[in-house]
Design a protein around this motif. Structure first.
Motif, PDB file in Angstrom:
ATOM      1  N   ASP A   1       2.185 -15.648  -4.627  1.00 41.14           N
ATOM      2  CA  ASP A   1       1.881 -14.383  -5.290  1.00 41.14           C
ATOM      3  C   ASP A   1       2.355 -13.223  -4.411  1.00 41.14           C
ATOM      4  OD1 ASP A   1       0.556 -15.878  -7.230  1.00 41.14           O
ATOM      5  OD2 ASP A   1      -1.428 -15.576  -6.302  1.00 41.14           O
ATOM      6  N   ALA A   2       2.216 -12.024  -4.937  1.00 39.01           N
ATOM      7  CA  ALA A   2       2.393 -10.811  -4.141  1.00 39.01           C
ATOM      8  C   ALA A   2       1.110  -9.997  -4.220  1.00 39.01           C
ATOM      9  CB  ALA A   2       3.577  -9.998  -4.640  1.00 39.01           C
ATOM     10  N   LEU A   3       0.860  -9.224  -3.187  1.00 43.11           N
ATOM     11  CA  LEU A   3      -0.274  -8.314  -3.189  1.00 43.11           C
ATOM     12  C   LEU A   3       0.261  -6.894  -3.278  1.00 43.11           C
ATOM     13  CD1 LEU A   3      -3.387  -8.092  -2.908  1.00 43.11           C
ATOM     14  CD2 LEU A   3      -2.998  -7.626  -0.480  1.00 43.11           C
ATOM     15  N   MET A   4      -0.098  -6.193  -4.369  1.00 42.70           N
ATOM     16  CA  MET A   4       0.265  -4.788  -4.511  1.00 42.70           C
ATOM     17  C   MET A   4      -0.855  -3.938  -3.915  1.00 42.70           C
ATOM     18  SD  MET A   4      -0.112  -1.676  -6.088  1.00 42.70           S
ATOM     19  CE  MET A   4      -1.111  -1.952  -7.545  1.00 42.70           C
ATOM     20  N   VAL A   5      -0.496  -3.072  -2.989  1.00 44.74           N
ATOM     21  CA  VAL A   5      -1.452  -2.157  -2.365  1.00 44.74           C
ATOM     22  C   VAL A   5      -1.037  -0.740  -2.735  1.00 44.74           C
ATOM     23  CG1 VAL A   5      -2.519  -1.396  -0.221  1.00 44.74           C
ATOM     24  CG2 VAL A   5      -1.769  -3.784  -0.460  1.00 44.74           C
ATOM     25  N   GLU A   6      -1.838  -0.098  -3.556  1.00 43.51           N
ATOM     26  CA  GLU A   6      -1.559   1.285  -3.944  1.00 43.51           C
ATOM     27  C   GLU A   6      -2.301   2.216  -2.995  1.00 43.51           C
ATOM     28  OE1 GLU A   6      -1.732   4.282  -7.815  1.00 43.51           O
ATOM     29  OE2 GLU A   6      -2.627   2.279  -7.939  1.00 43.51           O
ATOM     30  N   ILE A   7      -1.557   3.100  -2.358  1.00 42.05           N
ATOM     31  CA  ILE A   7      -2.145   4.055  -1.418  1.00 42.05           C
ATOM     32  C   ILE A   7      -2.510   5.300  -2.212  1.00 42.05           C
ATOM     33  CG2 ILE A   7      -1.798   5.372   0.701  1.00 42.05           C
ATOM     34  CD1 ILE A   7       0.348   3.273   1.460  1.00 42.05           C
ATOM     35  N   GLU A   8      -3.793   5.451  -2.508  1.00 44.73           N
ATOM     36  CA  GLU A   8      -4.239   6.522  -3.398  1.00 44.73           C
ATOM     37  C   GLU A   8      -4.467   7.844  -2.678  1.00 44.73           C
ATOM     38  OE1 GLU A   8      -6.434   4.039  -6.928  1.00 44.73           O
ATOM     39  OE2 GLU A   8      -7.678   4.663  -5.236  1.00 44.73           O
ATOM     40  N   ASN A  30      -8.757   8.731   6.974  1.00 44.30           N
ATOM     41  CA  ASN A  30      -9.595   8.062   5.983  1.00 44.30           C
ATOM     42  C   ASN A  30      -8.709   7.756   4.781  1.00 44.30           C
ATOM     43  OD1 ASN A  30     -11.783   8.502   7.724  1.00 44.30           O
ATOM     44  ND2 ASN A  30     -12.254  10.449   6.753  1.00 44.30           N
ATOM     45  N   VAL A  31      -8.618   6.489   4.426  1.00 41.90           N
ATOM     46  CA  VAL A  31      -7.610   6.032   3.464  1.00 41.90           C
ATOM     47  C   VAL A  31      -8.293   5.352   2.285  1.00 41.90           C
ATOM     48  CG1 VAL A  31      -5.565   4.582   3.153  1.00 41.90           C
ATOM     49  CG2 VAL A  31      -5.968   5.719   5.353  1.00 41.90           C
ATOM     50  N   ARG A  32      -7.854   5.715   1.084  1.00 41.74           N
ATOM     51  CA  ARG A  32      -8.336   5.034  -0.122  1.00 41.74           C
ATOM     52  C   ARG A  32      -7.205   4.222  -0.739  1.00 41.74           C
ATOM     53  NH1 ARG A  32      -9.501   9.097  -3.151  1.00 41.74           N
ATOM     54  NH2 ARG A  32      -8.066   8.801  -4.898  1.00 41.74           N
ATOM     55  N   LEU A  33      -7.472   2.935  -0.927  1.00 36.02           N
ATOM     56  CA  LEU A  33      -6.478   1.989  -1.435  1.00 36.02           C
ATOM     57  C   LEU A  33      -6.995   1.312  -2.693  1.00 36.02           C
ATOM     58  CD1 LEU A  33      -5.889   0.021   1.906  1.00 36.02           C
ATOM     59  CD2 LEU A  33      -4.503   1.925   1.087  1.00 36.02           C
ATOM     60  N   ARG A  34      -6.060   0.794  -3.471  1.00 38.39           N
ATOM     61  CA  ARG A  34      -6.395  -0.126  -4.557  1.00 38.39           C
ATOM     62  C   ARG A  34      -5.512  -1.352  -4.415  1.00 38.39           C
ATOM     63  NH1 ARG A  34      -4.835  -1.678  -9.667  1.00 38.39           N
ATOM     64  NH2 ARG A  34      -2.985  -0.344  -9.578  1.00 38.39           N
ATOM     65  N   VAL A  35      -6.104  -2.542  -4.550  1.00 40.28           N
ATOM     66  CA  VAL A  35      -5.337  -3.779  -4.397  1.00 40.28           C
ATOM     67  C   VAL A  35      -5.241  -4.492  -5.736  1.00 40.28           C
ATOM     68  CG1 VAL A  35      -5.960  -4.077  -1.977  1.00 40.28           C
ATOM     69  CG2 VAL A  35      -7.382  -5.117  -3.740  1.00 40.28           C
ATOM     70  N   GLU A  36      -4.119  -5.180  -5.929  1.00 40.33           N
ATOM     71  CA  GLU A  36      -3.914  -5.935  -7.160  1.00 40.33           C
ATOM     72  C   GLU A  36      -3.064  -7.160  -6.849  1.00 40.33           C
ATOM     73  OE1 GLU A  36      -1.409  -5.250 -11.225  1.00 40.33           O
ATOM     74  OE2 GLU A  36      -2.797  -3.647 -10.649  1.00 40.33           O
ATOM     75  N   VAL A  37      -3.519  -8.327  -7.300  1.00 43.06           N
ATOM     76  CA  VAL A  37      -2.758  -9.565  -7.128  1.00 43.06           C
ATOM     77  C   VAL A  37      -1.733  -9.669  -8.255  1.00 43.06           C
ATOM     78  CG1 VAL A  37      -2.865 -12.083  -7.036  1.00 43.06           C
ATOM     79  CG2 VAL A  37      -4.701 -10.704  -6.006  1.00 43.06           C
ATOM     80  N   LYS A  60       0.525 -12.285  -9.803  1.00 44.84           N
ATOM     81  CA  LYS A  60       0.697 -13.739  -9.787  1.00 44.84           C
ATOM     82  C   LYS A  60       2.181 -14.111  -9.926  1.00 44.84           C
ATOM     83  CE  LYS A  60      -2.243 -16.103  -9.497  1.00 44.84           C
ATOM     84  NZ  LYS A  60      -2.963 -16.542  -8.271  1.00 44.84           N
ATOM     85  N   GLY A  61       2.593 -15.040  -9.078  1.00 49.62           N
ATOM     86  CA  GLY A  61       3.921 -15.622  -9.187  1.00 49.62           C
ATOM     87  C   GLY A  61       5.071 -14.741  -8.753  1.00 49.62           C
ATOM     88  N   LEU A  62       4.800 -13.562  -8.229  1.00 51.07           N
ATOM     89  CA  LEU A  62       5.875 -12.676  -7.773  1.00 51.07           C
ATOM     90  C   LEU A  62       6.235 -13.072  -6.341  1.00 51.07           C
ATOM     91  CD1 LEU A  62       7.671 -10.250  -8.514  1.00 51.07           C
ATOM     92  CD2 LEU A  62       5.944  -8.769  -7.491  1.00 51.07           C
ATOM     93  N   ASN A  63       7.001 -14.116  -6.233  1.00 49.03           N
ATOM     94  CA  ASN A  63       7.302 -14.735  -4.951  1.00 49.03           C
ATOM     95  C   ASN A  63       8.374 -13.925  -4.231  1.00 49.03           C
ATOM     96  OD1 ASN A  63       7.344 -16.537  -2.864  1.00 49.03           O
ATOM     97  ND2 ASN A  63       8.340 -18.185  -4.000  1.00 49.03           N
ATOM     98  N   ILE A  64       7.984 -13.142  -3.223  1.00 50.43           N
ATOM     99  CA  ILE A  64       8.925 -12.282  -2.510  1.00 50.43           C
ATOM    100  C   ILE A  64       9.014 -12.710  -1.055  1.00 50.43           C
ATOM    101  CG2 ILE A  64       8.676 -10.309  -4.059  1.00 50.43           C
ATOM    102  CD1 ILE A  64       6.657  -9.094  -2.133  1.00 50.43           C
ATOM    103  N   ARG A  65      10.186 -12.479  -0.469  1.00 54.08           N
ATOM    104  CA  ARG A  65      10.418 -12.884   0.919  1.00 54.08           C
ATOM    105  C   ARG A  65       9.904 -11.857   1.916  1.00 54.08           C
ATOM    106  NH1 ARG A  65      16.763 -14.022   0.313  1.00 54.08           N
ATOM    107  NH2 ARG A  65      16.491 -12.155  -0.978  1.00 54.08           N
ATOM    108  N   ARG A  66      10.016 -10.585   1.525  1.00 55.51           N
ATOM    109  CA  ARG A  66       9.624  -9.468   2.398  1.00 55.51           C
ATOM    110  C   ARG A  66       9.001  -8.379   1.539  1.00 55.51           C
ATOM    111  NH1 ARG A  66      14.221 -11.666   4.568  1.00 55.51           N
ATOM    112  NH2 ARG A  66      15.407 -10.805   2.824  1.00 55.51           N
ATOM    113  N   PRO A  67       8.369  -7.384   2.158  1.00 55.45           N
ATOM    114  CA  PRO A  67       7.769  -6.303   1.369  1.00 55.45           C
ATOM    115  C   PRO A  67       8.820  -5.465   0.643  1.00 55.45           C
ATOM    116  CG  PRO A  67       6.870  -6.359   3.608  1.00 55.45           C
ATOM    117  CD  PRO A  67       8.049  -7.271   3.597  1.00 55.45           C
TER     118      PRO A  67
END
Length: 307
Positions: free
Chosen positions: A77-84, A209-216, A218-225
């Protein structure tokens, strides 16, 4: 919203490893509020002078807040991290340090303290007197756990880490490879402002002070960010990052990853992506001093891509 306090030692780590104990569990879609230390990990104080640099423990640089276990994240999977949001301190620091930098060893050590207010940073004292640097906050360190092994905090790696990419500010969506169950996300090293390359080895380092949102994803198989981020010059861009101990190889990785992204998301052939990268892409050295690895970023404005 989950709150994580990076002022507590038990919430920090000083190496990248798949074996670290998570400090928090979150679900896909959750928001996280994190108090993040500066890159000295609370050691440098606003009243410090250059002579105080001798008090600093270099082994504690770039301590990361984390790791954070994300339910449902699995390898592949990939993890999407949105920097809010990034709220920086009212002061920061920069330095010339003998052990790091593109011209390391040429100058004596120097500590520079900045005051931050009204969207600008200015130095205290006569050094760079009259200069006002616009504030463009971002996270220098953002990464997931490696598949195996242990790594130091400073060199960036295939899983992210100390990428020092100034695109990773408010509104950015950073996609990281998931290498272990739960992803094990960590962040560190807030910057109030930095130029591409970070040639001395420091930006305007600050606490945030940082506010983030995370989202999985699925199946977005990536080698690097890779990143989708707003910019001041080109609107929103899609950006691929090459990470290698060879700048030429890092640039090649950035291009190869961009071709894969353009094909997957926009239906462009590799040849089409290659030409487009050449005529509208911007290839930049994002970080050149965190030896032995460097970061090269290729960005393309989304406005030129198929809708």
């Amino acid at each position: 919203m989950i709150v994580i306090d990076g002022r507590k030692e038990e919430n920090l780590h000083y190496k990248w490893s798949p074996n670290l104990r998570p400090i928090a569990n979150v679900r896909s879609g959750d928001e996280i509020y994190v108090i993040v230390p500066d890159s000295s990990t609370w050691q440098i104080k606003p009243d410090f002078t250059t002579e105080d640099l001798g008090k600093i423990d270099g082994s504690k640089f770039d301590a990361a807040v984390g790791p954070i276990f994300v339910d449902g994240a699995e390898p592949g999977d990939a993890l999407m991290v949105e920097i809010e949001d990034i709220e920086v301190s009212d002061w920061g620091w920069s330095a010339i340090l003998g052990f790091i930098g593109l011209l390391k060893g040429r100058f004596r050590d120097r500590l520079v303290i900045w005051s931050i207010s009204n969207g600008y940073a200015t130095t205290r004292g006569d050094f760079l007197k009259g200069i006002k640097v616009p504030i463009r906050p971002f996270l220098g360190v953002i990464g997931t756990a490696p598949r195996e092994g242990e790594f130091g905090m400073i060199p960036p790696q295939y899983f992210g880490g100390n990428m020092d990419n100034k695109l990773h500010g408010e509104g950015a969506r950073v996609y990281l490879p998931v290498n272990v169950k739960g992803a094990l996300l960590s962040i560190a090293d807030p910057h109030a402002s930095q130029g591409d390359g970070e040639v001395t080895g420091t930006a305007i380092e600050t606490q945030a002070n940082v506010r983030l949102r995370v989202e999985v994803v699925k199946g977005l198989n990536i080698r690097r960010p890779f990143t989708i981020a707003p910019t001041y010059e080109e609107g929103e861009v899609i950006a691929a990052m090459g990470i290698s101990n060879d700048l030429y190889e890092a640039a090649r990785q950035a291009i190869e990853d961009m071709l894969a992204l353009l094909g997957r998301f926009y239906g462009l052939s590799p040849e089409e992506g290659y030409v487009l990268s050449s005529v509208v892409g911007n290839l930049r050295i994002s970080e050149i001093v965190d030896e032995p690895n460097f970061v090269v970023t290729l960005s393309i404005p989304k406005r030129v891509l198929p809708q």
